[in-house]
Design a protein around this motif. Structure first.
Motif, PDB file in Angstrom:
ATOM      1  N   SER A 104       0.795  -1.285   0.064  1.00 22.36           N
ATOM      2  CA  SER A 104       0.030   0.014  -0.067  1.00 22.36           C
ATOM      3  C   SER A 104       1.005   1.126   0.056  1.00 22.36           C
ATOM      4  N   MET A 105       0.363   2.248  -0.754  1.00 23.84           N
ATOM      5  CA  MET A 105       1.144   3.506  -0.802  1.00 23.84           C
ATOM      6  C   MET A 105       0.752   4.510   0.148  1.00 23.84           C
ATOM      7  N   ILE A 106      -0.767   4.384   0.346  1.00 26.41           N
ATOM      8  CA  ILE A 106      -1.316   5.455   1.518  1.00 26.41           C
ATOM      9  C   ILE A 106      -1.558   4.540   2.599  1.00 26.41           C
ATOM     10  N   ASN A 107      -1.089   4.779   3.890  1.00 20.50           N
ATOM     11  CA  ASN A 107      -1.647   4.094   5.170  1.00 20.50           C
ATOM     12  C   ASN A 107      -2.145   4.998   6.150  1.00 20.50           C
ATOM     13  N   VAL A 108      -3.560   4.794   6.283  1.00 17.39           N
ATOM     14  CA  VAL A 108      -4.103   5.519   7.445  1.00 17.39           C
ATOM     15  C   VAL A 108      -4.509   4.693   8.363  1.00 17.39           C
ATOM     16  N   THR A 109      -3.855   5.022   9.705  1.00 17.25           N
ATOM     17  CA  THR A 109      -4.013   4.128  11.018  1.00 17.25           C
ATOM     18  C   THR A 109      -4.755   4.581  12.108  1.00 17.25           C
ATOM     19  N   ASN A 110      -5.765   4.324  12.362  1.00 16.51           N
ATOM     20  CA  ASN A 110      -6.529   4.733  13.475  1.00 16.51           C
ATOM     21  C   ASN A 110      -6.681   6.227  13.733  1.00 16.51           C
ATOM     22  N   LEU A 111      -6.780   6.773  12.351  1.00 16.45           N
ATOM     23  CA  LEU A 111      -6.552   8.340  12.455  1.00 16.45           C
ATOM     24  C   LEU A 111      -7.738   9.057  12.942  1.00 16.45           C
ATOM     25  N   THR A 112      -7.591   9.918  13.806  1.00 16.23           N
ATOM     26  CA  THR A 112      -8.526  10.493  14.306  1.00 16.23           C
ATOM     27  C   THR A 112      -8.376  12.167  14.452  1.00 16.23           C
ATOM     28  N   LYS A 113      -9.341  12.947  14.172  1.00 13.38           N
ATOM     29  CA  LYS A 113      -9.262  14.325  14.115  1.00 13.38           C
ATOM     30  C   LYS A 113     -10.275  14.850  14.755  1.00 13.38           C
ATOM     31  N   ALA A 114     -10.244  15.650  16.026  1.00 10.66           N
ATOM     32  CA  ALA A 114     -11.064  16.343  17.056  1.00 10.66           C
ATOM     33  C   ALA A 114     -10.890  17.857  16.965  1.00 10.66           C
ATOM     34  N   TYR A 115     -11.924  18.539  16.820  1.00 12.19           N
ATOM     35  CA  TYR A 115     -12.006  19.762  17.178  1.00 12.19           C
ATOM     36  C   TYR A 115     -12.652  20.224  18.270  1.00 12.19           C
ATOM     37  N   GLY A 116     -12.118  20.458  19.418  1.00 11.23           N
ATOM     38  CA  GLY A 116     -12.983  20.460  20.705  1.00 11.23           C
ATOM     39  C   GLY A 116     -13.736  19.146  20.836  1.00 11.23           C
ATOM     40  N   ASP A 117     -15.045  19.340  20.908  1.00 11.02           N
ATOM     41  CA  ASP A 117     -16.148  18.283  21.080  1.00 11.02           C
ATOM     42  C   ASP A 117     -16.316  17.433  19.917  1.00 11.02           C
ATOM     43  N   THR A 118     -16.058  18.199  18.790  1.00  6.32           N
ATOM     44  CA  THR A 118     -16.597  17.394  17.635  1.00  6.32           C
ATOM     45  C   THR A 118     -15.453  16.579  16.903  1.00  6.32           C
ATOM     46  N   THR A 119     -15.497  15.352  16.688  1.00  7.51           N
ATOM     47  CA  THR A 119     -14.697  14.490  16.045  1.00  7.51           C
ATOM     48  C   THR A 119     -14.935  14.437  14.607  1.00  7.51           C
ATOM     49  N   VAL A 120     -14.051  15.015  13.704  1.00  8.93           N
ATOM     50  CA  VAL A 120     -14.379  14.959  12.341  1.00  8.93           C
ATOM     51  C   VAL A 120     -13.941  13.732  11.490  1.00  8.93           C
ATOM     52  N   VAL A 121     -12.893  13.184  12.056  1.00 13.72           N
ATOM     53  CA  VAL A 121     -12.236  11.987  11.695  1.00 13.72           C
ATOM     54  C   VAL A 121     -12.344  11.098  12.848  1.00 13.72           C
ATOM     55  N   ASP A 122     -12.704   9.669  12.802  1.00 16.08           N
ATOM     56  CA  ASP A 122     -12.924   8.998  13.852  1.00 16.08           C
ATOM     57  C   ASP A 122     -12.377   7.735  13.685  1.00 16.08           C
ATOM     58  N   ASP A 123     -10.977   7.454  14.132  1.00 18.33           N
ATOM     59  CA  ASP A 123     -10.519   5.940  14.379  1.00 18.33           C
ATOM     60  C   ASP A 123     -10.498   5.485  12.989  1.00 18.33           C
ATOM     61  N   LEU A 124     -10.309   6.012  12.086  1.00 22.24           N
ATOM     62  CA  LEU A 124     -10.167   5.652  10.560  1.00 22.24           C
ATOM     63  C   LEU A 124      -9.091   4.893  10.036  1.00 22.24           C
ATOM     64  N   THR A 125      -9.348   3.855   9.573  1.00 17.23           N
ATOM     65  CA  THR A 125      -8.061   2.857   9.195  1.00 17.23           C
ATOM     66  C   THR A 125      -8.308   2.523   7.788  1.00 17.23           C
ATOM     67  N   PHE A 126      -7.506   2.569   6.749  1.00 18.54           N
ATOM     68  CA  PHE A 126      -7.448   2.109   5.487  1.00 18.54           C
ATOM     69  C   PHE A 126      -6.254   2.209   4.734  1.00 18.54           C
ATOM     70  N   THR A 127      -6.227   1.588   3.675  1.00 21.16           N
ATOM     71  CA  THR A 127      -4.984   1.731   2.830  1.00 21.16           C
ATOM     72  C   THR A 127      -5.333   1.916   1.506  1.00 21.16           C
ATOM     73  N   GLU A 129     -17.418   1.304   4.508  1.00 23.29           N
ATOM     74  CA  GLU A 129     -16.730   0.255   3.929  1.00 23.29           C
ATOM     75  C   GLU A 129     -15.541   0.285   3.124  1.00 23.29           C
ATOM     76  N   ASP A 130     -14.762  -0.473   3.151  1.00 25.18           N
ATOM     77  CA  ASP A 130     -13.502  -0.597   2.410  1.00 25.18           C
ATOM     78  C   ASP A 130     -13.645  -1.734   1.382  1.00 25.18           C
ATOM     79  N   ILE A 131     -14.028  -1.514   0.320  1.00 24.75           N
ATOM     80  CA  ILE A 131     -14.498  -2.556  -0.724  1.00 24.75           C
ATOM     81  C   ILE A 131     -14.080  -2.495  -2.149  1.00 24.75           C
ATOM     82  N   THR A 132     -14.122  -3.629  -2.614  1.00 21.45           N
ATOM     83  CA  THR A 132     -13.763  -3.342  -4.300  1.00 21.45           C
ATOM     84  C   THR A 132     -15.251  -3.067  -4.930  1.00 21.45           C
ATOM     85  N   ALA A 133     -14.949  -2.648  -6.176  1.00 26.80           N
ATOM     86  CA  ALA A 133     -16.223  -2.152  -6.769  1.00 26.80           C
ATOM     87  C   ALA A 133     -17.172  -3.295  -6.930  1.00 26.80           C
ATOM     88  N   ASP A 134     -16.388  -4.638  -7.393  1.00 27.18           N
ATOM     89  CA  ASP A 134     -17.170  -5.624  -7.904  1.00 27.18           C
ATOM     90  C   ASP A 134     -17.962  -6.250  -6.590  1.00 27.18           C
TER      91      ASP A 134
END
Lengths: 328, 326
Positions: free
Chosen positions: A14-37, A221-226
């Protein structure tokens, strides 16, 4: 030419690895524990309703926003740790990101020299996106579509292995959309990693082989088009018949759900079209139509993201049919 | 190389769209995973693919496999230099500042004697040097605003994020912008300041003896004026990075640097005597005056104090740049 094996970018996974990525602004969680490649050699669609966190995720991949927790890497490293970022990942985040009185050529040249990219390459990418003839004109006079093309030219400037575009088809006319679809597919075929966000499934299904679908900052979902297409088919069958009530009573059974859309039509799920046909023949009921319903990928996408859509409006397509034959 | 298909067809000509086949070949040899001993000269930033004989190589001299080397500060400065001079408004603004310096300096110098015994228009000054540099009061505002908009237009368009993503190290964008602004202000405003001094001496209407252009005192004052304008531009630049919006940064610049000290003169003398002379604008006045004013710092101290202000603003801007999301 694409099929020349020498043209394929060597890679190990994989070329891009996103692992448990989280971004919160105060109480607002915009990206929540995101993991995908994101894998090379294919176009990966990054889908989600508006406000799902797509752009925020992409900004963290680019090292522009710092994650609250988790990591986002390109080729195994944070982008800022790469020596010449433009040669690793080319990105388009905002097509309006040009100074209106600066020419397209100067815009790209200023960007190129920072990464030691020659001006010949600037001319090359301008020709690639079809802006060669207006390269010396003020970019403020560009249409939205030309702005997108300039943004894509900037993304291609460093001949990067990874191309990441945020909503690149916004504002493009049909010809432009076709152009970008071919371009991205060609880039993928060369072995590059192509990661493209959109909030419209209908656009993405024509170009992407893999989908990363998020909603409310979470991975849906992390899913193939098929596999996605498999989810879309065979869910139900529309049936019209002469003695509909009679047919309904014979169709009832375990796992069979029957919904009547109107007095003449029923929608049957849990039995395939062949089985329904057989039962109708056995009962001597004449079928007027027997249509296996296939949902569009858009429908599947809407269903998947329904819970996470902000400011949801009630849609006329909501199934309001009366349930007549659900089994217990 | 576009001979294989006309550019108008929706299918994209591989030769124009993509990179030449030849240039991908060295990649397998230079990818660190397959060649741990790969040594790319880190100083080689302008890259040319080894010519493999195909004409398309010329069209795609840049290739991903040659990602050795780093983005250096001088690369970023070069990029910012192109950006600075490829937008007409920046060069017009700088030239306007130089013109204002000469124009107002001439007016003030020419009219300074006509109103005796009341003080001349040069803010109560009669010294031929001080009066000739009266236009600096206009030029500093123009250059301060220039420093602000160099940054804030990039924030408002989103271009700054493109720059950050391309460069990696965000503070290098600040350093590069500061370097380009410094060089450009020195280049253009040296002409403006010397022009104002020369014209001012020529048309001076007051009673005091004027200076010749060969007088080292005049050159010292000119250096102080140019240094002050550079510093004000850099403070504007720093405010732009801190506040990201033109209105906020220009408001802070005018309120804090230009108007604030004048308001403070309404405060008791005991307070203003101790504080006022350390403010950037007053330190600047000391840098570009040859008159020994007891209310001002000595020239040498003024340079140090003013420099501390400028680097203080830039330092805070750099720290915020590192910490905040872009």
């Amino acid at each position: 030419m694409w099929d020349d094996p020498k043209r394929v970018f060597p890679h190990d996974g994989s070329m891009i690895n996103v692992t448990n990525l989280t971004k919160a602004y105060g109480d607002t969680t915009v990206v929540d524990d995101l993991t995908f490649t994101v894998q090379p050699g294919i176009v990966t669609g990054f889908l989600g309703p508006n406000g799902a966190g797509k752009s925020t995720t992409m900004r963290m991949i680019l090292g522009l926003d710092a994650p609250t927790s988790g990591t986002a890497t390109v080729k195994g490293k944070a982008l800022t740790q790469h020596g010449r970022p433009l040669t690793v990942i080319g990105s388009l985040m905002d097509a309006g990101a040009v100074h209106p009185t600066r020419s397209a050529y100067d815009h790209l040249r200023a960007l190129a020299v920072t990464n030691g990219i020659s001006t010949a390459r600037v001319d090359h990418v301008l020709d690639t996106v079809g802006l060669g003839s207006v390269a010396k004109k003020r970019s403020g006079g560009f249409s939205l579509g030309m702005g997108q093309r300039l943004g894509i030219a900037a993304a291609l400037l460093g001949d990067p292995e990874v191309v990441m575009l945020d909503e690149p088809v916004n504002g493009l006319d049909p010809e432009g959309i076709l152009w970008i679809r071919h371009l991205l597919q060609d880039l993928a075929r060369e072995g590059r990693t192509v990661f493209v966000s959109s909030h419209l499934m209908s656009e993405m299904e024509l170009m992407a082989e893999h989908f990363v679908i998020i909603g409310g900052g979470r991975l849906i979902e992390d899913i193939t088009a098929d596999d996605m297409r498999a989810m879309a088919v065979g869910e139900s069958t529309l049936v019209r018949a002469d003695r509909l009530d009679d047919l309904v009573s014979h169709l009832r059974g375990d796992g069979v759900e029957i919904v009547s859309s109107d007095r003449e039509t029923i929608e049957v799920s849990g039995l395939d079209a062949a089985a329904i046909g057989r039962i109708a023949v056995d009962q001597g009921i004449a079928l007027r139509s027997l249509i296996p319903e296939s949902r569009t990928l858009e429908d599947v996408f809407m269903t998947l993201t329904a819970d996470s859509v902000q400011y949801q409006a009630s849609t006329p397509s909501d199934r309001s049919g009366e349930l007549v034959g659900a089994s217990q | 190389m576009t001979s294989t298909s006309p550019p108008a067809t929706p299918d994209i000509d591989p030769n124009t769209t993509h990179l030449s086949p030849g240039k991908h070949e060295p990649m397998t040899a230079t990818i660190p995973a397959t060649n741990p001993n790969n040594t790319i000269n880190p100083n080689t930033t302008v890259t040319k693919t080894p010519n493999t004989g195909t004409p398309t190589d010329l069209d795609a001299p840049m290739s991903a496999n040659e990602s050795g080397g780093r983005v250096r500060l001088d690369n970023v400065i070069h990029g910012e230099w192109i950006k600075f001079w490829s937008v007409r408004s920046t060069s017009i603004t700088l030239v306007a500042a130089a013109f204002a310096t000469v124009f107002f300096g001439m007016i003030f110098s020419w009219t300074v004697g006509s109103d005796e015994p009341a003080p001349g228009p040069g803010f109560g000054l009669t010294d031929p040097i001080d009066v000739a540099l009266g236009g600096i009061n206009m030029a500093e505002m123009i250059i301060g605003v220039l420093g602000v908009i160099l940054v804030t237009t990039e924030y408002s368009t989103g271009l700054i994020r493109t720059a950050f993503a391309a460069v990696g190290r965000r503070t290098n964008v600040l350093r590069a912008k500061a370097a380009v602004l410094t060089a450009s202000v020195i280049g253009v405003m040296s002409v403006g300041v010397l022009g104002a001094l020369w014209a001012g001496q020529a048309v001076y209407g007051g009673t005091e003896p004027t200076l010749s252009m060969t007088d080292p005192e005049l050159w010292g004052v000119a250096a102080g004026a140019v240094a002050y304008l550079v510093g004000i531009g850099l403070i504007g630049l720093a405010l732009g990075f801190m506040l990201r919006s033109a209105s906020g940064a220009i408001g802070s610049l005018f309120g804090g640097i230009f108007i604030g000290p004048q308001l403070m003169q309404l405060l008791p003398d005991s307070f203003t005597d101790a504080v006022l002379k350390y403010l950037p604008s007053e330190a600047g006045t000391a840098m570009m005056s040859r008159v020994n004013d007891p209310d001002l710092l000595s020239t040498g101290t003024a340079y140090v104090v003013f420099g501390a202000w400028v680097f203080g603003f830039l330092g805070i801007a750099a720290a915020m740049l590192r910490r905040r999301d872009a």
